[in-house]
Enzyme design. Sequence first.
Site, mmCIF file in Angstrom:
data_model
loop_
_atom_site.group_PDB
_atom_site.id
_atom_site.type_symbol
_atom_site.label_atom_id
_atom_site.label_comp_id
_atom_site.label_asym_id
_atom_site.label_seq_id
_atom_site.Cartn_x
_atom_site.Cartn_y
_atom_site.Cartn_z
ATOM 1 C CD GLU A 201 77.155 0.697 81.800
ATOM 2 O OE1 GLU A 201 77.940 0.757 80.501
ATOM 3 O OE2 GLU A 201 77.784 0.390 82.702
ATOM 4 N NE ARG A 202 74.977 -2.313 85.169
ATOM 5 C CZ ARG A 202 75.409 -3.628 85.133
ATOM 6 N NH1 ARG A 202 74.527 -4.718 85.358
ATOM 7 N NH2 ARG A 202 76.483 -3.827 85.544
ATOM 8 C CG ASN A 244 80.908 3.249 82.133
ATOM 9 O OD1 ASN A 244 81.614 3.808 83.021
ATOM 10 N ND2 ASN A 244 79.636 2.571 82.223
ATOM 11 C CE LYS A 321 82.043 4.896 85.815
ATOM 12 N NZ LYS A 321 81.067 3.793 85.375
ATOM 13 C CD GLU A 325 81.509 1.145 87.917
ATOM 14 O OE1 GLU A 325 81.101 1.487 87.075
ATOM 15 O OE2 GLU A 325 81.223 0.644 89.071
ATOM 16 C CE LYS A 394 76.161 5.985 90.844
ATOM 17 N NZ LYS A 394 76.222 4.548 90.488
ATOM 18 C CG ASP A 399 75.909 1.297 92.012
ATOM 19 O OD1 ASP A 399 75.227 2.479 91.684
ATOM 20 O OD2 ASP A 399 76.339 0.501 91.270
ATOM 21 C CD GLU A 421 74.634 9.720 89.113
ATOM 22 O OE1 GLU A 421 75.384 10.416 88.887
ATOM 23 O OE2 GLU A 421 74.597 8.428 88.933
ATOM 24 C CD GLU A 427 72.825 -0.869 87.833
ATOM 25 O OE1 GLU A 427 72.897 0.461 87.847
ATOM 26 O OE2 GLU A 427 73.819 -1.232 88.264
ATOM 27 C CG HIS A 555 76.516 -5.294 95.832
ATOM 28 N ND1 HIS A 555 77.162 -6.214 95.318
ATOM 29 C CD2 HIS A 555 76.660 -4.037 94.974
ATOM 30 C CE1 HIS A 555 77.728 -5.972 94.123
ATOM 31 N NE2 HIS A 555 77.438 -4.535 94.052
ATOM 32 C CD1 TRP A 576 82.158 -3.803 91.885
ATOM 33 C CD2 TRP A 576 83.026 -4.926 89.915
ATOM 34 N NE1 TRP A 576 82.562 -2.967 90.934
ATOM 35 C CE2 TRP A 576 83.163 -3.558 89.848
ATOM 36 C CE3 TRP A 576 83.534 -5.763 88.805
ATOM 37 C CZ2 TRP A 576 83.683 -2.834 88.782
ATOM 38 C CZ3 TRP A 576 84.010 -5.336 87.686
ATOM 39 C CH2 TRP A 576 84.144 -3.773 87.688
HETATM 40 C C1 BDP Z 1 76.644 1.073 88.511
HETATM 41 C C2 BDP Z 1 76.450 0.399 87.344
HETATM 42 C C3 BDP Z 1 77.430 0.701 86.204
HETATM 43 C C4 BDP Z 1 77.574 2.144 85.945
HETATM 44 C C5 BDP Z 1 77.849 2.652 87.014
HETATM 45 C C6 BDP Z 1 77.908 4.166 87.335
HETATM 46 O O1 BDP Z 1 76.197 -0.983 87.239
HETATM 47 O O2 BDP Z 1 76.938 -0.151 84.793
HETATM 48 O O3 BDP Z 1 78.278 2.468 84.870
HETATM 49 O O4 BDP Z 1 76.832 2.271 88.354
HETATM 50 O O5 BDP Z 1 77.071 4.715 87.714
HETATM 51 O O6 BDP Z 1 75.365 1.319 89.002
HETATM 52 O O7 BDP Z 1 79.072 4.745 86.785
#
Ligand code: BDP
Length: 712
Positions: A201-202, A244, A321, A325, A394, A399, A421, A427, A555, A576
């Site tokens: 992912e990313r 995830n 997590k 999301e 974070k 984000d 974090e 990304e 964003h 988003w």
């Molecule tokens: C975002 C990403 C997503 C991640 C999410 C996360 O776009 O893919 O799952 O953060 O940190 O930056 O959980």
Amino acid sequence: MKISRREFVEMSMASAAGLCVGGYAINSNAAEPQTPLPEEDGYKLWLRYAPLGDAAKKYHKVVQQIRVDGTSATSGIIRDELRSATSAMLGGNVPLNEKVLVEGTVVVGTPGNSALVRDLNWASDLGVVGIEGFIIRSTRVGNKPVMVIAADTEIGALYGAFHFLRLMQTGQPIEKLDITERPALELRLMNHWDNPNGTIERGYAGRSMWQWNDLPGKLSPRYADYARACASLGINGAVINNVNADAHILATDNLRKVAALADVWRPYGVRMYLCANFAAPVRVGGLATADPLDKGVADWWKAKADEIYGLIPDFGGFLVKANSEGQPGPKTYGRTHADGANVLADALAPHKGNVMWRAFVYDDDIDPDRAKRAYIEFTKLDGQFRPNVIIQVKNGAIDFQPREPFHPLFGAMKQTPVIAEIQATQEYLGQAKHLVYLGTLWKEFLDSDTHAMGSGSIVAKLLARKIQPSHLTGMVSVTNPGLDTNWCGHHFSQSNWYAFGRLAWNPELSAEKIADEWTRMTFTNDDKAVVVIRDLMMGSRETFVNYTMPLGLHHLIGGDHYAPQPWNDRAPRADWTATYYHKAAEDGIGFDRTKRGDHAVEQYFPPVCDTFNDTNTCPEKYLLWFHRCAWDYRMKSGKTLWDELCAKYQQGAEQAAALQKTWQSLAGTIDSRRHKEVADRLAIQVADAAKWRDQILEYFGRFSKRPVPQSS
Ligand code: BDP
């Protein structure tokens, strides 16, 4: 063209600052023939140990032979590293000799494995460095001058050996050393977002390094190479799967695979951690519920923890997590984040494991502003978490944007440990296609003064419990290596892995020093070239901000998080989209988070909240994050907001072009393969920067109804 060193430095500074678009050539004197440097593919990272040539002379006397005491796997790793590295750098074979001590022996050991170290009687000094620190000291044993790398543990000794080698790699003097190091933070972890199917992912550097089909029987050599690279920076753990999380990572067969990886990493001091899916009791255990207050669920987690520790005795713990999301979590069952974290914490506590519970939550029923939600949820729960729960926050409240003010949760949790974090994976910062050194971004964050306990309460000090007590400290990085030969996709993206490790060890190091070290170890020790590369790295993040999201914009992207999409107004969630954040209209642009707006500034301690609240004091780099301003709002430069915005985008695109020219000038100083691979990506970056400028200004121009000034 010949230029003096002074001119050279001035030009490179100007170039990195975007002032000099012309570029210049280091190797432009055609009369001087150059031997081409051997091609490199980047696999060796910063551990190339390139021959030091003439510079090696100053080290010969100090490094005549190596003696590493101890018989463990870690001692073996230290021995191999020191011998092969010093031999490669100094030329010839630096001998190993554990029996005869001669002048110029480099001795490595702990009081536990070395009589020599014991006899030095450094116990009180070693007490100060803790279980991961070390001492490097020039001393005498008998009447022989020797260099001793001593630590309380073998992992500390390994870190000391890498530190000593770094001094040589970066051309530092080593004749008289008296170094005492101890990491400022306890948890220094890589967070991989790797999926069981091999995707990341990313991730922008190829597929996942973990070969699930081959594990546990077949071990890729890359596992040890990875752990070695981590150890060279003092990184002491890794979460190997995506936040995830696929719940089935916790199935017994998979845990055996995970254990095999953990076995490879152990001698390097890299501990294994896993992301746990909160619904695992249902998805893996077959229970009817994952309600954290259900006894069956608590028992399932306990049994699972026991099973994991049976396979991996030094397992570090879970990262979770939850309710974010679409991920399951305690709120699914009407429980709080504290209830959820605590059930896992209770299962891990008998084994001394920790739960890292992410604060990356943004339920829209909490507040209309995404930036405010995590603070509201988590501050309410302070005091309700078990002692082995850590909140992982974070760096910013949205984000990993190119620029965000620090997250207001730093300093706000008085009774719960908070770790930071950050994200090495770029990304939102060009995704390993753009050259962006993140050391400067992270320093901006770490040096932010939260005022949590008065002036000087900077994030770095809070994290290192220098201001508030905390029984656990740490910093983690969503990280970037994949299966690409050069690990991180872009050769320069390696610098972000490197910078994370160095800052997690010591958040007070400067971004410049880290860039300097990395450049010397990764590319060249040629002082002139180092200055050029270091400076282009130092300016690269600001350049990126300028051509993508200056003045507090954030964003302005779509789902790919890469290309400009300020018009993005359709997504499964309003937060988003891009329009939710910039709110551009004829009357102006920006998100009003002031006391007259949605009060987000009030989540910061005074006087930070007042500073951000007032356009006169709010740093302009955060202006449109906190304020909604008219297009003709007067900036400190005297320009209108619109003109300033245009100037920033134009400057950013020019700076990207300057970066490319500067890199071209390094041809011959860097081996041709890596030089070309970076140049190829810079061509993409320059084109992208121009696209960002053009598309953003065209789009915002529709609202500002003002022309783009020709030369701003
Ligand atoms: C975002 C990403 C997503 C991640 C999410 C996360 O776009 O893919 O799952 O953060 O940190 O930056 O959980």
